[in-house]
Design an enzyme around this catalytic site. Structure first.
Site, PDB file in Angstrom:
ATOM      1  N   GLY A   1      -1.511   7.161  -2.998  1.00 56.85           N
ATOM      2  CA  GLY A   1      -2.747   6.897  -2.087  1.00 56.85           C
ATOM      3  C   GLY A   1      -3.566   5.954  -2.364  1.00 56.85           C
ATOM      4  N   ASN A   2      -2.891   4.650  -2.767  1.00 54.68           N
ATOM      5  CA  ASN A   2      -3.641   3.546  -3.261  1.00 54.68           C
ATOM      6  C   ASN A   2      -2.881   2.318  -2.961  1.00 54.68           C
ATOM      7  OD1 ASN A   2      -5.810   2.331  -4.137  1.00 54.68           O
ATOM      8  ND2 ASN A   2      -5.728   3.094  -6.184  1.00 54.68           N
TER       9      ASN A   2
ATOM     10  N   HIS B   1       0.996  -1.209  -0.028  1.00 58.44           N
ATOM     11  CA  HIS B   1       0.068   0.137   0.037  1.00 58.44           C
ATOM     12  C   HIS B   1       1.008   1.109   0.014  1.00 58.44           C
ATOM     13  CE1 HIS B   1      -3.631   2.387   0.963  1.00 58.44           C
ATOM     14  NE2 HIS B   1      -2.759   3.156   1.518  1.00 58.44           N
ATOM     15  N   CYS B   2       0.844   1.821  -0.918  1.00 57.11           N
ATOM     16  CA  CYS B   2       1.841   3.176  -1.243  1.00 57.11           C
ATOM     17  C   CYS B   2       1.031   4.343  -0.879  1.00 57.11           C
ATOM     18  CB  CYS B   2       2.394   3.121  -2.401  1.00 57.11           C
ATOM     19  SG  CYS B   2       3.529   4.585  -2.824  1.00 57.11           S
ATOM     20  N   PRO B   3       1.333   5.021   0.102  1.00 59.65           N
ATOM     21  CA  PRO B   3       0.584   6.267   0.489  1.00 59.65           C
ATOM     22  C   PRO B   3       1.016   7.473  -0.208  1.00 59.65           C
ATOM     23  CG  PRO B   3       2.236   5.793   2.421  1.00 59.65           C
ATOM     24  CD  PRO B   3       2.252   4.624   1.413  1.00 59.65           C
TER      25      PRO B   3
END
Ligand SMILES: [Zn+2]
Ligand SMILES: [Zn+2]
Lengths: 147, 518
Positions: B169-170, B164-166
């Site tokens: 944002g997804n 999950h890559c902040p």
């Protein structure tokens, strides 16, 4: 927290949860060849006497071949991917992908199978794309959910 | 949405995602960092186009603004596609499917022994000859397909979950990995390009009037700002691009690489069954192969029957308090229900039966031995506990009980004490009466190890007991790799390690949510 959770509670809960209208059978995915969409051809025992093995196996085999076609690494699918990349993926806004076309074929096939084979026998297939391509759902329209 | 009348399926979506444009766009719940990314890229590029490009176009070549614009458009397009499309969410099971699966695993269970045992929650399948363990997701009510993992932030199972890559944002998963990869690569090019142009601009100014470099900086301060931003960010971007290039060529996910899924452990040969064979076909397959359509049909019309399928009865399963992670308070909502009354209900797989079907051999773990005797567990591993505590990094990352198979020997005495008849009687605990007071029969049903804050002591000993020396080495290695990755790439990721798999156990899987900060 008082969670009174014993066997009795579990059983009644299961009964309560199974308030569907029909008995449903779920054909699971076969992962033996990787993550390609493929359904198991093992005949579900619940359908014994309602459906010929050959018909079931034929349906599954056809279905699997549609998905194999959708995910097959051919020149045209690679070209499609490269083209999309070159257009900075804007092409996906207007063009239908190869996979989407294949899923439409699957829907058509399921509808046709339902009409010709399954509905006369009191069964109904659900399009696997409605179930996240995870299971093939077969509803027995003339059997109550409890077995 | 505003009319107060639900019409589309996205409005009833069970995950944590946010939807925009009537379901056309979707993203993860917290988009603050994503907006920062967008701001940084557009801001830096805007400064570059306004101050540097004009000069360079007039004095060098018009190709510079054109190349810059193409790179910028490509980067932004990939970024928006990564963050605003479905990463490959696997829809949750309908009630009927969940019940069917539940029944199936209970059948295999009761066929083996007259006593009731909780159904197994893992299932082993052979993928091209390689044994892969499928875990049951308690939130989605499915056995997760191979390579899928549950994202605790978005509360969905995602196919081919990478991380999950902040920053985008997804989640990064099967459907948007190619966009993510192209974003990283094009951003690396863009950063290098802008940096080079800004420096060239400054050098040309200083050469023009044969002045000092510092005078040139004074004349065009935005150039040096742009150059500095690019200089500091380009290293992490290049690191990340390199790392993902390695992953793509070997057809692995970040998740699998960090877990070391395909490294040989304990003398067992292991290989990546998903690899296409060689570097080229892996790259082609991942970056240009067929793109799976979104399976959640978020724009579909919401029908009565769909609502009925979706509506879950209020489950009477116990809400499982999660293991206390030391860093839990660092992020978001944590609804940890700590409960003194609940005791560890630990059970292990003891035997496996083989059920073969249609070419794939499915090993259903057919019985799990309830071991709800905390005191026994705790006695065994006091010594190991000490050792464990000296590795605090493990505490946060690898609090897992992934490798169950080794313990039937050690715990056979307690297992025989606990393995009662159906319905299970309160387990007999010989040694620690105070602990036994807290035990009740329900514990035998618990699917997870239930640990309250009060039982931290027991909890840590359990962790020890669960980990063999090799496991510990592996997890240390994983922790190191994770740290290295984060140091080099500055990416803040919520990776689904084994410990996090347990986080989807409760009804609210945010319980076990763990983010590893930079
Ligand atoms: Zn899940
Ligand atoms: Zn996520």
């Amino acid at each position: 927290m008082s969670n009174h959770h014993n066997n009795g509670a579990r059983a009644s809960e299961t009964e309560q949860m199974a308030q569907s209208q029909y008995l449903k059978v779920f054909v699971q995915r076969d992962y033996s060849e990787g993550t390609v969409v493929k359904f198991q051809t093992r005949f579900p025992p619940e359908l014994e006497g309602k459906l010929d093995r050959q018909i079931f196996e034929g349906t599954i085999t056809r279905l699997n071949s549609y998905f194999a076609e959708a995910e097959k690494a051919t020149c045209s699918t690679y070209c499609e991917g490269c083209l999309a990349c070159l257009t900075a993926y804007f092409i996906y806004i207007c063009k239908e992908t190869h996979y989407e076309k294949c899923l439409k074929k699957v829907s058509k096939f399921i509808a046709e199978q339902n009409e010709r084979m399954y509905e006369p026998r009191g069964l109904k297939l659900t399009d696997p794309s409605m179930r996240g391509l995870r299971v093939l759902e077969i509803s027995c329209l003339d059997r109550p959910p409890n077995v | 949405m505003t009319q107060g009348k639900i019409t589309r399926k996205w409005e009833a979506f069970p995950g944590q995602n946010r939807f925009y444009c009537n379901g056309r766009l979707m993203t993860a719940p917290h988009s603050g960092v994503f907006l920062l990314t967008v701001f940084l890229i557009t801001g830096t590029s805007a400064l570059f186009f306004i101050f540097d490009c004009k000069y360079l176009a007039e004095n060098v070549t018009v190709a510079i603004p054109i190349i810059g614009a193409v790179l910028f458009i490509f980067t932004m397009s990939s970024l928006l596609r990564t963050s605003l499309t479905d990463p490959g969410i696997i829809p949750r099971a309908t009630n009927e499917e969940a019940n069917y699966v539940e029944k199936q695993i209970e059948v295999t269970n009761s066929a083996n022994s007259p006593t009731y045992r909780p159904p197994p929650r893992t299932k082993e399948v052979l993928v091209k000859g390689q044994t892969i363990k499928l875990k049951y997701c308690f939130t989605c009510k499915i056995f997760r397909p191979p390579r899928a993992s549950h994202c605790s932030l978005c509360d969905n199972c995602v196919d081919r979950f990478d991380h999950h890559c902040p920053w985008v944002g997804n989640c990064v998963g099967r459907r948007n990995y190619r966009f993510f990869y192209m974003f990283i690569v094009s951003l690396a090019f863009l950063a290098v390009f802008i940096f080079a142009c800004a420096i060239a601009h400054l050098i040309l100014i200083s050469k023009e009037d044969s002045r000092q470099f510092l005078d040139a900086v004074k004349e065009s301060p935005p150039s040096i700002i742009v150059a500095l931003i690019c200089f500091f960010s380009v290293w992490s971007i290049l690191g990340l691009a390199g790392f993902h290039t390695y992953l793509t060529t070997s057809n692995q996910t970040t998740n699998e690489d960090i877990k070391g899924s395909f490294t040989s452990k304990r003398g067992q040969e292991s290989f990546n069954p998903y690899s296409q064979g060689n570097v080229c076909s892996n790259c082609f397959h991942i970056l240009c192969g067929p793109l799976t359509p979104s399976l959640i049909d978020r724009r579909g019309l919401l029908t009565e029957s769909y609502m009925a399928e979706l509506a879950r009865p209020i489950t009477t399963e116990p809400v499982l308090p999660m293991k206390p992670y030391p860093i839990q308070n660092m992020n978001g909502p944590t609804h940890i229900t700590m409960n003194a009354n609940e005791m560890p209900g630990i059970y292990r797989q003891t035997t496996e039966t083989t059920e073969s079907n249609a070419g794939s051999v499915t090993h259903l773990v057919s019985s799990e031995q309830p071991l709800a005797i905390a005191s026994t567990v705790h006695q065994m591993s006091l010594a190991q506990q000490q050792q464990y505590k000296s590795q605090p990094s493990l505490n946060l990352g690898r609090a897992h009980h992934a490798h169950h198979h080794h313990y039937h020997n050690v715990t056979s005495s307690s297992a025989s004490a606990a393995g009662g008849s159906s319905p299970p009687p309160p387990p007999r605990v010989h040694k620690s009466q105070s602990l036994a007071d807290n035990l009740n029969s329900e514990d035998l049903h618990l699917d997870a190890v239930v640990l309250g804050q009060q039982n931290k002591f027991v909890g840590s000993s359990r962790l020890d007991n669960d980990m063999t020396v090799q496991d510990r080495e592996n997890s240390l290695l994983s922790a190191n790799r994770l740290r290295l990755l984060q140091d080099t790439t500055m990416i803040e990721s919520a990776l689904d390690l084994d410990s996090l798999d347990d986080s989807s156990l409760g009804t609210n899987s945010q319980n076990g949510l763990m983010k590893v900060m930079v």
